[in-house]
Design a protein around this motif. Structure first.
Motif, mmCIF file in Angstrom:
data_model
loop_
_atom_site.group_PDB
_atom_site.id
_atom_site.type_symbol
_atom_site.label_atom_id
_atom_site.label_comp_id
_atom_site.label_asym_id
_atom_site.label_seq_id
_atom_site.Cartn_x
_atom_site.Cartn_y
_atom_site.Cartn_z
ATOM 1 N N THR A 30 -3.616 -85.450 75.292
ATOM 2 C CA THR A 30 -4.255 -86.304 74.288
ATOM 3 C C THR A 30 -3.405 -86.302 73.029
ATOM 4 N N HIS A 31 -3.299 -87.463 72.391
ATOM 5 C CA HIS A 31 -2.392 -87.603 71.251
ATOM 6 C C HIS A 31 -3.025 -88.385 70.117
ATOM 7 N N LEU A 32 -2.382 -88.270 68.939
ATOM 8 C CA LEU A 32 -2.771 -89.028 67.761
ATOM 9 C C LEU A 32 -2.306 -90.476 67.910
ATOM 10 N N ASP A 33 -2.704 -91.326 66.966
ATOM 11 C CA ASP A 33 -2.244 -92.717 66.980
ATOM 12 C C ASP A 33 -0.968 -92.906 66.168
ATOM 13 N N ASN A 34 -0.724 -91.980 65.231
ATOM 14 C CA ASN A 34 0.426 -92.099 64.349
ATOM 15 C C ASN A 34 0.842 -90.699 63.926
ATOM 16 N N ILE A 35 2.146 -90.435 63.863
ATOM 17 C CA ILE A 35 2.582 -89.071 63.522
ATOM 18 C C ILE A 35 2.275 -88.715 62.079
ATOM 19 N N SER A 36 1.905 -89.707 61.253
ATOM 20 C CA SER A 36 1.512 -89.390 59.878
ATOM 21 C C SER A 36 0.275 -88.498 59.858
ATOM 22 N N GLU A 37 -0.551 -88.569 60.930
ATOM 23 C CA GLU A 37 -1.756 -87.750 61.015
ATOM 24 C C GLU A 37 -1.438 -86.273 61.229
ATOM 25 N N ILE A 38 -0.186 -85.959 61.594
ATOM 26 C CA ILE A 38 0.208 -84.554 61.768
ATOM 27 C C ILE A 38 0.152 -83.823 60.438
ATOM 28 N N GLY A 39 0.514 -84.501 59.347
ATOM 29 C CA GLY A 39 0.578 -83.862 58.035
ATOM 30 C C GLY A 39 1.941 -83.260 57.804
ATOM 31 N N PHE A 40 2.165 -82.078 58.331
ATOM 32 C CA PHE A 40 3.503 -81.479 58.305
ATOM 33 C C PHE A 40 3.583 -80.371 59.346
ATOM 34 N N ILE A 41 4.795 -79.961 59.653
ATOM 35 C CA ILE A 41 5.056 -78.923 60.658
ATOM 36 C C ILE A 41 5.759 -77.750 59.986
ATOM 37 N N LYS A 42 5.285 -76.557 60.251
ATOM 38 C CA LYS A 42 5.940 -75.345 59.731
ATOM 39 C C LYS A 42 6.334 -74.448 60.887
ATOM 40 N N ILE A 43 7.640 -74.192 61.015
ATOM 41 C CA ILE A 43 8.131 -73.258 62.036
ATOM 42 C C ILE A 43 7.867 -71.838 61.550
ATOM 43 N N ILE A 44 7.154 -71.068 62.351
ATOM 44 C CA ILE A 44 6.731 -69.719 61.956
ATOM 45 C C ILE A 44 7.799 -68.682 62.282
ATOM 46 N N ARG A 45 8.324 -68.774 63.503
ATOM 47 C CA ARG A 45 9.392 -67.848 63.903
ATOM 48 C C ARG A 45 10.075 -68.405 65.141
ATOM 49 N N VAL A 46 11.261 -67.876 65.448
ATOM 50 C CA VAL A 46 12.025 -68.285 66.632
ATOM 51 C C VAL A 46 12.487 -67.028 67.353
ATOM 52 N N GLU A 47 12.331 -67.002 68.679
ATOM 53 C CA GLU A 47 12.743 -65.857 69.492
ATOM 54 C C GLU A 47 13.623 -66.324 70.637
ATOM 55 N N SER A 48 14.615 -65.505 70.985
ATOM 56 C CA SER A 48 15.407 -65.753 72.197
ATOM 57 C C SER A 48 14.693 -65.044 73.335
ATOM 58 N N ILE A 49 14.010 -65.818 74.192
ATOM 59 C CA ILE A 49 13.210 -65.178 75.243
ATOM 60 C C ILE A 49 14.040 -64.865 76.477
ATOM 61 N N GLN A 50 15.166 -65.554 76.653
ATOM 62 C CA GLN A 50 16.126 -65.254 77.710
ATOM 63 C C GLN A 50 17.388 -66.033 77.379
ATOM 64 N N GLU A 51 18.450 -65.768 78.129
ATOM 65 C CA GLU A 51 19.706 -66.448 77.842
ATOM 66 C C GLU A 51 19.530 -67.957 77.911
ATOM 67 N N GLY A 52 19.943 -68.634 76.837
ATOM 68 C CA GLY A 52 19.917 -70.085 76.835
ATOM 69 C C GLY A 52 18.563 -70.701 76.569
ATOM 70 N N ILE A 53 17.529 -69.890 76.319
ATOM 71 C CA ILE A 53 16.189 -70.413 76.048
ATOM 72 C C ILE A 53 15.685 -69.823 74.729
ATOM 73 N N GLN A 54 15.367 -70.706 73.781
ATOM 74 C CA GLN A 54 14.824 -70.292 72.487
ATOM 75 C C GLN A 54 13.364 -70.733 72.394
ATOM 76 N N ARG A 55 12.517 -69.835 71.936
ATOM 77 C CA ARG A 55 11.092 -70.123 71.790
ATOM 78 C C ARG A 55 10.762 -70.334 70.316
ATOM 79 N N ILE A 56 10.237 -71.519 70.002
ATOM 80 C CA ILE A 56 9.896 -71.867 68.628
ATOM 81 C C ILE A 56 8.378 -71.816 68.482
ATOM 82 N N PHE A 57 7.903 -70.949 67.605
ATOM 83 C CA PHE A 57 6.482 -70.892 67.273
ATOM 84 C C PHE A 57 6.266 -71.727 66.010
ATOM 85 N N PHE A 58 5.242 -72.558 66.009
ATOM 86 C CA PHE A 58 5.023 -73.427 64.860
ATOM 87 C C PHE A 58 3.546 -73.726 64.689
#
Length: 893
Positions: free
Chosen positions: A694-722
């Motif tokens: 399910t999605h919004l009608d316009n990305i303006s409804e998101i408000g803003f995005i804040k990346i909380i932290r980033v982890e390397s969970i395995q080689e070549g894969i980065q996990r972004i928490f937001f």
């Protein structure tokens, strides 16, 4: 099989005297089927076609022959992101499984012709050695898709086209062709098949796929049961490289395929030219004895051809075979590497990345064997030129970075791995097959290096014959899908797709047993695509029944509820609107974040997993290294810029191939729905993905995005928490509240907070150093004022003090350095007395338990134990020394 076309042109159906299989031939006196294992090769040194065709010419010949009445399709990527069950495309039919072969999706055209790059890794150990094995190849095909409503062509139409291509287009004499009957199965389908041989070489397989896997089926192929399906699919596979080899008649398949690379390696590495006669003999030996070991080849050749002894010794043959194998392996592997990295595969230790790693490291190792360590990129450049017709738009910068990074990791792995191998040899002079596989898999030590190091140190390594097959099996996905709840299929109308803002609805109970409920329609979104399910409750009269979980099975939405209701009852459903809204914000934010990370980091970024939440979400992306603060800031900035621009989110159900034509394979980021249409979620001019959420009608409804932290969970894969929207605001407010408290304590403002914090931190470090110095001084004073009670075999040192926990640790370190002495701390604090005993050469816990009648609250281990006692110190000391001279001393459980 009854093949009328072959009968009409006088082919006879016979039974092979060697393998017992049925085959078709024009030759009256032929008694064998033409299979390589039964006939060997008869085309080497001969030309059985009207011309010679290199790989580009052969591809053009095939496609142009069939283009008159077949639609040409461009090749798919070798990484099948439209499928979740395989890592690489192994055959052209993979492009159409399972969506087309199941009949759910119409084929892109009918009939079709294409040449599909494919990669198979199971024979990787034989590449370069047998003269005929490859890891990458192009499977050319002319396929038709028939059903009860439409029939294009079936068995006779397929065989006649195959025959005409070989005889008319290639000029192969009809009497040289044999058709071997052999059933085929793969990817959940099966059917009768014909293997096509010319001069002992299998050049094509013609599959008549009209069955599907079915436990209740009546037809068995390779141990699996099948039943007939409505579809009748012609799945042909012509080996481009084999047909080219047939037209040249060279000793190996590599010679017509990689002449430029072979010449380049021989010249740059100052190697002797490869002797085609010798290669022919090696190829022939492997045909007649596929299980022979490479080390036995020289003696076998000289046994078969004694006259060669005047030219070569066994050592000469072994050296030439080793050099040729290295050259051929490099040529083969670099093409596979190019194919894989063209689809942005990052070499790693998991899934398809691990397959790329194996090929790159094998290539580097073989380059070292022939003295060409730095030639990997130049060889890839040659491959790039040679295969530009099939790979026109290569991400060259990414490919170079990927192989260079992997080469550096391989050097490090080898350096570290040799030390590991030394430890293995210290325990045993024989390295087992399992240990060889582990050392290769985990430390990058190839079998040859393991063998060389082991022998140099008087040891021996047991090298598995099919080591790569063993290692690949170690990396197979052994997870099993959870057992699904069996409920009769119902068609649930999914109201959440009609209106994502609908939170209250009415419905009719179709099924309600054991806490599982199905309604005729629902607004509750079931878990899927990384989006958690909706929660809420169902109202029935005065009852309020909680909805604890929602899942989807086919077209049925199943509600896990707290109470069953009568079937056919009318109910009202109420979805938790705040939870749904937060999930919609995070799901749309996930799409925006993926597109933005790709724009900032590069086109190699693909989604590798995602999980949406209410307060926090995460997305896994493919990327070489952990994101820097600058990259995170730029991603957040671009996301905010797009949000303020107010891009629309458009959701449409589009025919599969129409969607692919417009958006490409980037659609397949978050799973592959098996449906007749793709539900495409498009952020206007930013991103498009196949998605069932399910999605919004316009990305303006998101408000803003804040990346909380980033982890390397395995080689070549980065996990972004937001966090996004209100959740992001709450996160920022929490951070601000904490920062404001810190500023108050430091007496500073936002502009000077970092400087004030560092000043306070440095002061704290200085104070800790002073405190550590004071502790050491106090401990030394405790030791200086202590009393030693001599005894045999252990003396006892009594230390009376009131230390803190850090001082006890320091005293423990000092006690550990003197194994001839028991140290007893008498700690007096707040009018209570506690003892801590260190016994470095014995067992402190057992010693304390031996006097348990006089001590209590015992806690500890072999080295240190604490207890309380009302005994006089002198009496306690005498008791400890007396017990320590007995059986307790130096012994433990």
């Amino acid at each position: 099989m009854d093949i009328q076309f072959l009968s009409s042109i006088k082919f006879e159906r016979k039974k092979c005297v060697k393998c017992g299989s049925n085959f078709w031939t024009l030759q009256k006196d032929r008694v064998t089927c033409g299979d390589t294992s039964c006939d060997g090769y008869s085309f080497i040194g001969k030309r059985l076609t009207n011309n010679r065709y290199d790989h580009n010419e052969m591809r053009d010949l095939f496609i142009n022959f069939f283009k008159e009445d077949h639609t040409f399709l461009k090749p798919y990527p070798v990484v099948p992101r439209w499928r979740e069950d395989v890592l690489l495309v192994n055959a052209s039919i993979y492009d159409f499984q399972p969506h087309v072969t199941s009949g759910i999706v119409k084929p892109p055209a009918n009939p079709i012709v294409m040449s599909q790059p494919s990669i198979r890794m199971l024979d990787v150990d034989l590449v370069g050695e047998t003269g005929r094995h490859l890891t990458s190849f192009e499977m050319m095909c002319h396929d038709s898709f028939n059903n009860s409503k439409k029939k294009v062509y079936w068995i006779d139409g397929t065989v006649s086209r195959s025959f005409e291509f070989l005889t008319k287009a290639m000029g192969v004499k009809a009497e040289l062709i044999t058709y071997l009957e052999k059933p085929w199965s793969g990817g959940g389908n099966g059917g009768d098949a014909l293997e096509v041989f010319v001069g002992g070489l299998e050049v094509a397989t013609l599959v008549f796929m009209d069955m599907k896997e079915d436990p209740e089926g009546t037809v068995e192929i390779d141990g699996l049961k099948y039943s007939r399906m409505d579809m009748q699919i012609v799945d042909t596979g012509y080996g481009l490289e084999r047909l080219s080899w047939l037209s040249y008649g060279t000793s190996t398949i590599y010679d017509p395929l990689y002449p430029e690379i072979i010449r380049y390696l021989l010249d740059r590495c100052h190697l002797e030219d490869i002797d085609p006669r010798l290669m022919h003999l090696i190829t022939d030996v492997y045909i007649h004895d596929p299980e022979i070991r490479a080390g036995d080849i020289p003696s076998r050749i000289l046994k078969n051809e004694p006259r060669l002894r005047d030219v070569y010794s066994e050592a000469d043959i072994a050296r030439k075979a080793r050099e040729a194998k290295a050259v051929y392996t490099i040529a083969d592997h670099t093409r596979s590497i190019l194919f894989m990295l063209a689809d942005y595969v990052i070499p790693s230790n998991v899934k398809v990345g691990y397959l790329a790693r194996i090929l790159i490291r094998r290539t580097l190792r073989n380059l070292s064997v022939i003295g060409g360590k730095d030639l990997l990129v130049p060889i890839l450049e040659i491959q790039k030129r040679n295969f530009s017709m099939i790979l026109p738009d290569l991400p060259w910068d990414f490919i170079v970075k990927a192989v260079m990074d992997e080469a550096a990791k391989y050097d490090t792995a080898l350096s570290n791995g040799e030390a590991v191998l030394s430890r293995y040899l210290a325990k045993s002079s024989t390295i087992s097959e399992q240990d060889v596989a582990y050392l290769y898999d985990s430390h990058g030590l190839d079998p040859e290096t393991i063998e060389r190091i082991a022998e140099s140190r008087g040891g021996h390594a047991l090298i598995p014959k099919d080591i790569h097959k063993m290692i690949l099996s170690m990396h197979e996905d052994k997870t099993r899908s959870k057992e699904k709840i069996r409920i009769d299929e119902f068609d649930t109308r999914m109201l959440y797709y009609d209106d994502t803002r609908l939170m209250d609805f009415t419905g009719l109970v179709l099924y309600s047993r054991n806490g599982l409920m199905v309604l005729n329609q629902t607004a509750f979104y079931p878990e899927g695509g990384g989006q958690p399910c909706d929660l809420g409750y169902i109202e029935y009269g005065s009852k309020r029944i909680n909805v604890n979980y929602v899942e989807r099975k086919g077209h049925t939405v199943i509600h896990h509820v707290s109470e069953d209701l009568p079937e056919k009852a009318r109910v009202k459903g109420h979805v938790d609107a705040l939870r749904r809204r937060s999930l919609m914000v995070h799901h749309s934010a996930t799409h925006l974040l993926l597109a933005t990370t790709r724009a900032v980091l590069g086109q190699h970024v693909w989604q590798a997993g995602a999980q949406k939440g209410v307060e926090e979400s995460r997305i896994d992306i493919t990327h070489f290294s952990k994101l820097t603060d600058a990259e995170i800031a730029e991603i957040e900035r671009r996301c905010l810029q797009l949000i303020t621009e107010g891009r629309k989110i458009i959701v449409r159900n589009i025919d599969w191939y129409q969607a692919l034509d417009k958006f490409g394979f980037r659609l397949f980021q978050g799973g592959v729905p098996l449906d007749s249409k793709l539900r495409v979620v498009e952020i206007q001019d930013v991103d498009a993905e196949g998605c069932g959420g399910t999605h919004l009608d316009n990305i303006s409804e998101i408000g803003f995005i804040k990346i909380i932290r980033v982890e390397s969970i395995q080689e070549g894969i980065q996990r972004i928490f937001f966090a996004a929207g209100q959740a992001a605001l709450r996160y920022i407010q929490k951070i601000h509240s904490g920062s404001r408290m810190i500023m108050t304590q430091l007496g500073t403002d936002p502009d000077n907070m970092q400087q004030a914090f560092m000043k306070e931190r440095n002061r704290s470090v200085d104070l800790k150093k002073e405190l550590d110095a004071l502790r050491k001084r106090y401990v030394n004073e405790y030791i200086h004022e202590s009393v030693v009670y001599p005894s045999t075999p252990s003396s006892l040192r009594l230390v009376s003090c009131d230390p803190d926990s850090e001082e006890i640790k320091l005293l423990g370190k000092i006690a550990a350095s003197n194994r001839e002495e028991i140290t007893l701390l008498k700690i007096m604090h707040d009018q209570t007395t506690r003892f801590v005993m260190f016994h470095p050469s014995g067992n402190a816990l057992e010693l304390a338990k031996s006097i348990e009648k006089d001590v209590s609250n015992i806690d500890g281990n072999r080295f240190m134990v604490s207890f309380t006692s009302d005994l006089d110190s002198n009496k306690l000391i005498r008791m400890i020394l007396d017990k320590s001279t007995g059986n307790i001393n130096g012994k433990g459980k």
